[in-house]
Design a protein around this motif. Structure first.
Motif, PDB file in Angstrom:
ATOM      1  N   PRO A  79      -1.880  -7.482 -10.544  1.00 37.98           N
ATOM      2  CA  PRO A  79      -2.348  -6.144 -10.160  1.00 37.98           C
ATOM      3  C   PRO A  79      -1.279  -5.094 -10.462  1.00 37.98           C
ATOM      4  CG  PRO A  79      -1.988  -7.533  -8.224  1.00 37.98           C
ATOM      5  CD  PRO A  79      -1.769  -8.390  -9.422  1.00 37.98           C
ATOM      6  N   ALA A  80      -1.714  -3.890 -10.805  1.00 38.16           N
ATOM      7  CA  ALA A  80      -0.789  -2.819 -11.171  1.00 38.16           C
ATOM      8  C   ALA A  80       0.079  -2.391  -9.991  1.00 38.16           C
ATOM      9  CB  ALA A  80      -1.570  -1.626 -11.709  1.00 38.16           C
ATOM     10  N   ASP A  81      -0.421  -2.550  -8.775  1.00 36.67           N
ATOM     11  CA  ASP A  81       0.331  -2.094  -7.608  1.00 36.67           C
ATOM     12  C   ASP A  81       1.247  -3.170  -7.018  1.00 36.67           C
ATOM     13  OD1 ASP A  81      -1.719  -3.703  -6.709  1.00 36.67           O
ATOM     14  OD2 ASP A  81      -2.173  -2.462  -4.959  1.00 36.67           O
ATOM     15  N   LEU A  82       1.434  -4.256  -7.733  1.00 34.93           N
ATOM     16  CA  LEU A  82       2.299  -5.330  -7.258  1.00 34.93           C
ATOM     17  C   LEU A  82       3.746  -4.866  -7.281  1.00 34.93           C
ATOM     18  CD1 LEU A  82       2.394  -8.332  -6.382  1.00 34.93           C
ATOM     19  CD2 LEU A  82       2.814  -8.883  -8.765  1.00 34.93           C
ATOM     20  N   CYS A  83       4.426  -5.032  -6.178  1.00 35.69           N
ATOM     21  CA  CYS A  83       5.824  -4.616  -6.083  1.00 35.69           C
ATOM     22  C   CYS A  83       6.715  -5.676  -6.708  1.00 35.69           C
ATOM     23  CB  CYS A  83       6.232  -4.421  -4.627  1.00 35.69           C
ATOM     24  SG  CYS A  83       5.361  -3.069  -3.831  1.00 35.69           S
TER      25      CYS A  83
END
Length: 176
Positions: A79-83
């Protein structure tokens, strides 16, 4: 190359069924069969001297499939929002700002043991000779000093550890 054309038309449906049971989609089956046909074609006239064309085609198909599976790498879209994980080395390196304060709060014996063995790289045997201790006494002193340093760092710099015992977080505090 009439012998290749004959063997291929005779065994291709069976090879396709075999490949279909082993691969995920029709495009992969087609690719495998194309590779197999090209390998047979590269044999040229030697293919005509093969006694059992079906066995040869299946053996080469198995090897080609094994080669494909060996180099295939499944990928998973993240996912793009994965830290991004925090680099543990950065946390530990920045923790060194708290070290002078904590060292100043240790007893002179503990401070010397930590400074000599851990910060200056003196071996415990050499430290033992310098301090006039037996090797086992020096090892015990260094271990106890490390334990007290860890306890002081935990309190003074509010160090927190993860489940594996690694530094996960702290509050940086300069020497006072």
């Amino acid at each position: 190359m009439n012998c290749l054309t004959t063997a291929w038309s005779q065994h291709e449906p069976e090879l396709r069924g075999w490949a279909r049971h082993r691969l995920a989609n029709a495009a992969e089956v087609d690719d495998l069969l194309q590779d197999l046909f090209l390998k047979a074609l590269r044999q040229g006239e030697r293919f005509c001297s093969v006694h059992n064309a079906r066995a040869w085609l299946f053996a080469v198909a198995r090897n080609t499939l094994a080669d494909r599976l060996r180099v295939a790498r499944d990928t998973v879209e993240l996912p793009a929002d994965l830290c991004a994980p925090v680099d543990e080395a950065d946390t530990v390196e920045t923790l060194t700002a708290c070290l002078p304060r904590v060292l100043s709060e240790l007893s002179p014996e503990d401070r010397e043991a930590i400074t000599q063995c851990d910060l200056q790289g003196v071996s415990q045997a050499e430290y033992a000779r310098h301090a006039g201790l037996s090797l086992s006494a020096a090892k015990s002193r260094v271990q106890r000093a490390r334990l007290r340093l860890r306890q002081r760092m935990t309190l003074a710099c509010q160090v927190r550890f993860d489940d594996a015992g690694h530094v996960s977080d702290f509050v940086p505090r300069e020497a006072v």
